[in-house]
Design an enzyme around this catalytic site. Sequence first.
Site, mmCIF file in Angstrom:
data_model
loop_
_atom_site.group_PDB
_atom_site.id
_atom_site.type_symbol
_atom_site.label_atom_id
_atom_site.label_comp_id
_atom_site.label_asym_id
_atom_site.label_seq_id
_atom_site.Cartn_x
_atom_site.Cartn_y
_atom_site.Cartn_z
ATOM 1 N N ASP A 54 0.877 -1.168 0.000
ATOM 2 C CA ASP A 54 0.000 0.000 0.000
ATOM 3 C C ASP A 54 0.919 1.223 0.000
ATOM 4 O O ASP A 54 1.691 1.417 0.948
ATOM 5 C CB ASP A 54 -0.886 -0.026 1.260
ATOM 6 C CG ASP A 54 -1.891 1.120 1.290
ATOM 7 O OD1 ASP A 54 -1.584 2.203 0.752
ATOM 8 O OD2 ASP A 54 -2.973 0.934 1.868
ATOM 9 N N VAL A 55 0.838 2.038 -1.041
ATOM 10 C CA VAL A 55 1.798 3.149 -1.178
ATOM 11 C C VAL A 55 1.565 4.257 -0.153
ATOM 12 O O VAL A 55 2.402 5.154 -0.020
ATOM 13 C CB VAL A 55 1.807 3.726 -2.614
ATOM 14 C CG1 VAL A 55 2.205 2.687 -3.639
ATOM 15 C CG2 VAL A 55 0.467 4.384 -2.964
ATOM 16 N N ASN A 77 2.377 3.846 -10.496
ATOM 17 C CA ASN A 77 1.094 3.807 -11.203
ATOM 18 C C ASN A 77 -0.108 3.929 -10.271
ATOM 19 O O ASN A 77 -1.141 4.467 -10.675
ATOM 20 C CB ASN A 77 1.004 2.493 -11.998
ATOM 21 C CG ASN A 77 -0.411 2.214 -12.454
ATOM 22 O OD1 ASN A 77 -0.892 2.802 -13.429
ATOM 23 N ND2 ASN A 77 -1.117 1.340 -11.737
ATOM 24 N N TYR A 142 -8.914 15.592 -7.696
ATOM 25 C CA TYR A 142 -8.056 14.626 -8.411
ATOM 26 C C TYR A 142 -7.079 15.399 -9.302
ATOM 27 O O TYR A 142 -5.879 15.101 -9.330
ATOM 28 C CB TYR A 142 -8.929 13.684 -9.239
ATOM 29 C CG TYR A 142 -8.154 12.764 -10.165
ATOM 30 C CD1 TYR A 142 -7.346 11.747 -9.666
ATOM 31 C CD2 TYR A 142 -8.224 12.916 -11.556
ATOM 32 C CE1 TYR A 142 -6.638 10.905 -10.521
ATOM 33 C CE2 TYR A 142 -7.527 12.074 -12.413
ATOM 34 C CZ TYR A 142 -6.730 11.075 -11.887
ATOM 35 O OH TYR A 142 -6.024 10.241 -12.728
ATOM 36 N N LYS A 146 -2.890 15.395 -9.245
ATOM 37 C CA LYS A 146 -2.050 15.052 -10.393
ATOM 38 C C LYS A 146 -1.148 16.232 -10.786
ATOM 39 O O LYS A 146 -0.045 16.024 -11.309
ATOM 40 C CB LYS A 146 -2.916 14.600 -11.573
ATOM 41 C CG LYS A 146 -3.544 13.232 -11.365
ATOM 42 C CD LYS A 146 -2.472 12.137 -11.261
ATOM 43 C CE LYS A 146 -3.033 10.749 -11.201
ATOM 44 N NZ LYS A 146 -2.005 9.697 -11.040
ATOM 45 N N THR A 177 -10.371 1.798 -18.140
ATOM 46 C CA THR A 177 -10.148 1.001 -16.922
ATOM 47 C C THR A 177 -11.334 1.200 -15.981
ATOM 48 O O THR A 177 -12.236 1.981 -16.256
ATOM 49 C CB THR A 177 -8.867 1.472 -16.185
ATOM 50 O OG1 THR A 177 -9.119 2.784 -15.664
ATOM 51 C CG2 THR A 177 -7.648 1.481 -17.088
HETATM 52 N N1 LIG Z 1 -8.122 5.661 -16.242
HETATM 53 C C1 LIG Z 1 -7.840 6.882 -16.650
HETATM 54 O O1 LIG Z 1 -8.621 7.511 -17.380
HETATM 55 C C2 LIG Z 1 -6.527 7.530 -16.261
HETATM 56 C C3 LIG Z 1 -6.099 8.631 -17.001
HETATM 57 C C4 LIG Z 1 -4.890 9.251 -16.659
HETATM 58 C C5 LIG Z 1 -4.157 8.775 -15.597
HETATM 59 N N2 LIG Z 1 -4.597 7.707 -14.884
HETATM 60 C C6 LIG Z 1 -3.784 7.234 -13.765
HETATM 61 O O2 LIG Z 1 -3.306 5.938 -14.068
HETATM 62 C C7 LIG Z 1 -3.077 5.212 -12.855
HETATM 63 C C8 LIG Z 1 -3.798 3.883 -12.929
HETATM 64 O O3 LIG Z 1 -5.181 4.136 -13.083
HETATM 65 P P1 LIG Z 1 -6.219 3.058 -13.642
HETATM 66 O O4 LIG Z 1 -7.045 3.768 -14.648
HETATM 67 O O5 LIG Z 1 -5.535 1.815 -14.003
HETATM 68 O O6 LIG Z 1 -7.127 2.897 -12.340
HETATM 69 P P2 LIG Z 1 -7.804 1.626 -11.673
HETATM 70 O O7 LIG Z 1 -8.211 0.657 -12.707
HETATM 71 O O8 LIG Z 1 -8.813 2.206 -10.752
HETATM 72 O O9 LIG Z 1 -6.585 0.982 -10.841
HETATM 73 C C9 LIG Z 1 -5.999 1.708 -9.800
HETATM 74 C C10 LIG Z 1 -4.894 0.864 -9.217
HETATM 75 O O10 LIG Z 1 -4.271 1.610 -8.152
HETATM 76 C C11 LIG Z 1 -4.261 0.762 -7.005
HETATM 77 N N3 LIG Z 1 -4.260 1.510 -5.745
HETATM 78 C C12 LIG Z 1 -5.189 2.372 -5.278
HETATM 79 N N4 LIG Z 1 -4.833 2.827 -4.061
HETATM 80 C C13 LIG Z 1 -3.655 2.221 -3.749
HETATM 81 C C14 LIG Z 1 -2.791 2.267 -2.645
HETATM 82 N N5 LIG Z 1 -3.064 3.026 -1.567
HETATM 83 N N6 LIG Z 1 -1.644 1.530 -2.669
HETATM 84 C C15 LIG Z 1 -1.370 0.741 -3.733
HETATM 85 N N7 LIG Z 1 -2.162 0.633 -4.811
HETATM 86 C C16 LIG Z 1 -3.292 1.376 -4.824
HETATM 87 C C17 LIG Z 1 -5.515 -0.096 -7.142
HETATM 88 O O11 LIG Z 1 -5.441 -1.207 -6.291
HETATM 89 P P3 LIG Z 1 -6.764 -1.926 -5.687
HETATM 90 O O12 LIG Z 1 -7.188 -2.934 -6.723
HETATM 91 O O13 LIG Z 1 -6.298 -2.538 -4.406
HETATM 92 O O14 LIG Z 1 -7.795 -0.859 -5.483
HETATM 93 C C18 LIG Z 1 -5.413 -0.428 -8.618
HETATM 94 O O15 LIG Z 1 -4.461 -1.437 -8.842
HETATM 95 C C19 LIG Z 1 -3.569 6.123 -11.732
HETATM 96 O O16 LIG Z 1 -2.472 6.816 -11.185
HETATM 97 C C20 LIG Z 1 -4.504 7.088 -12.442
HETATM 98 O O17 LIG Z 1 -4.626 8.307 -11.747
HETATM 99 C C21 LIG Z 1 -5.759 7.051 -15.201
#
Ligand SMILES: NC(=O)c1ccc[n+]([C@@H]2O[C@H](COP(=O)([O-])OP(=O)(O)OC[C@H]3O[C@@H](n4cnc5c(N)ncnc54)[C@H](OP(=O)(O)O)[C@@H]3O)[C@@H](O)[C@H]2O)c1
Length: 242
Positions: A54-55, A77, A142, A146, A177
């Site tokens: 957990d980060v 990530n 959010y 970022k 996602t």
């Molecule tokens: N999706 C988008 O549109 C988008 C766009 C730009 C940037 N991003 C960024 O890309 C990254 C990944 O997003 P995603 O779209 O893949 O989101 P996601 O499907 O919701 O996955 C988020 C991941 O982060 C993990 N996480 C959350 N809190 C955590 C913690 N305290 N310690 C360790 N792991 C934790 C989650 O683990 P759990 O399964 O345990 O919850 C999951 O593996 C994020 O930084 C997000 O802000 C996403």
Amino acid sequence: MKIKGSVALVTGANRGIGKAFAEELLERGATKVYAAARDAATITDPRLTPVALDVTDPAAVAAAAAEFADVAIVVNNAGIASGNLALSAPLDVARNELEVNYFGLIAMTQAFAPVVAANGGGAFVNMLSVVSWAAYPVAATYSASKAAAWSYTNAARQQLKTQGTEVVAVHVGPVDTDMQAGIDIAKTPPADVARSALGALEAGRPEAIVDELSRNVKSTLHDDLTLLYPALETQFAAYLAS
Ligand SMILES: NC(=O)c1ccc[n+]([C@@H]2O[C@H](COP(=O)([O-])OP(=O)(O)OC[C@H]3O[C@@H](n4cnc5c(N)ncnc54)[C@H](OP(=O)(O)O)[C@@H]3O)[C@@H](O)[C@H]2O)c1
């Protein structure tokens, strides 16, 4: 830097973009990929090395850095997002976003900087967003988290350069996602994000701008705000009307 033959660690690697990063690292020849997740049991790909992390727990992050001393590439990530307006976002929600998206990234960078240095310099790949540059009113806190992570990334890049460590900032708009589930807009596939980010790393570029939206937003940043914000205000007006 070359990924082939290196050891990497990805946070939030159990789903979404993190999972795509872990798969793309293997595709590019990483010899070992530590797939970090809050619940290590959610890592099911036998090619990956599951790690519970957990980060937001600085002691756990420090322990991981001590234990996984062969890591050369860290993909920051893990992230969370809420859809809240600037004037009504609950403070605890805003704080949680900072805990994961900003303080978590700082803790990982500080703990793993000496580790990647000891493994030939290495690299950090930081998963940022288009909202690091343009605050979206429907994801106000959010966006702020970022933007903070982007600023920290730029400062850390300068300091990490002195120890031979590269830093890649990854910017993208909506990705397909769980984070965007149920939202009906064009979304980039997670695999495209990982390919673009790791392509930038292998090409020695400090930034991966993954999609057209991010390219367009970045191209307005050198101009005054009257170019960017009217478009966002139009979108916001449409949101309020809907
Ligand atoms: N999706 C988008 O549109 C988008 C766009 C730009 C940037 N991003 C960024 O890309 C990254 C990944 O997003 P995603 O779209 O893949 O989101 P996601 O499907 O919701 O996955 C988020 C991941 O982060 C993990 N996480 C959350 N809190 C955590 C913690 N305290 N310690 C360790 N792991 C934790 C989650 O683990 P759990 O399964 O345990 O919850 C999951 O593996 C994020 O930084 C997000 O802000 C996403």
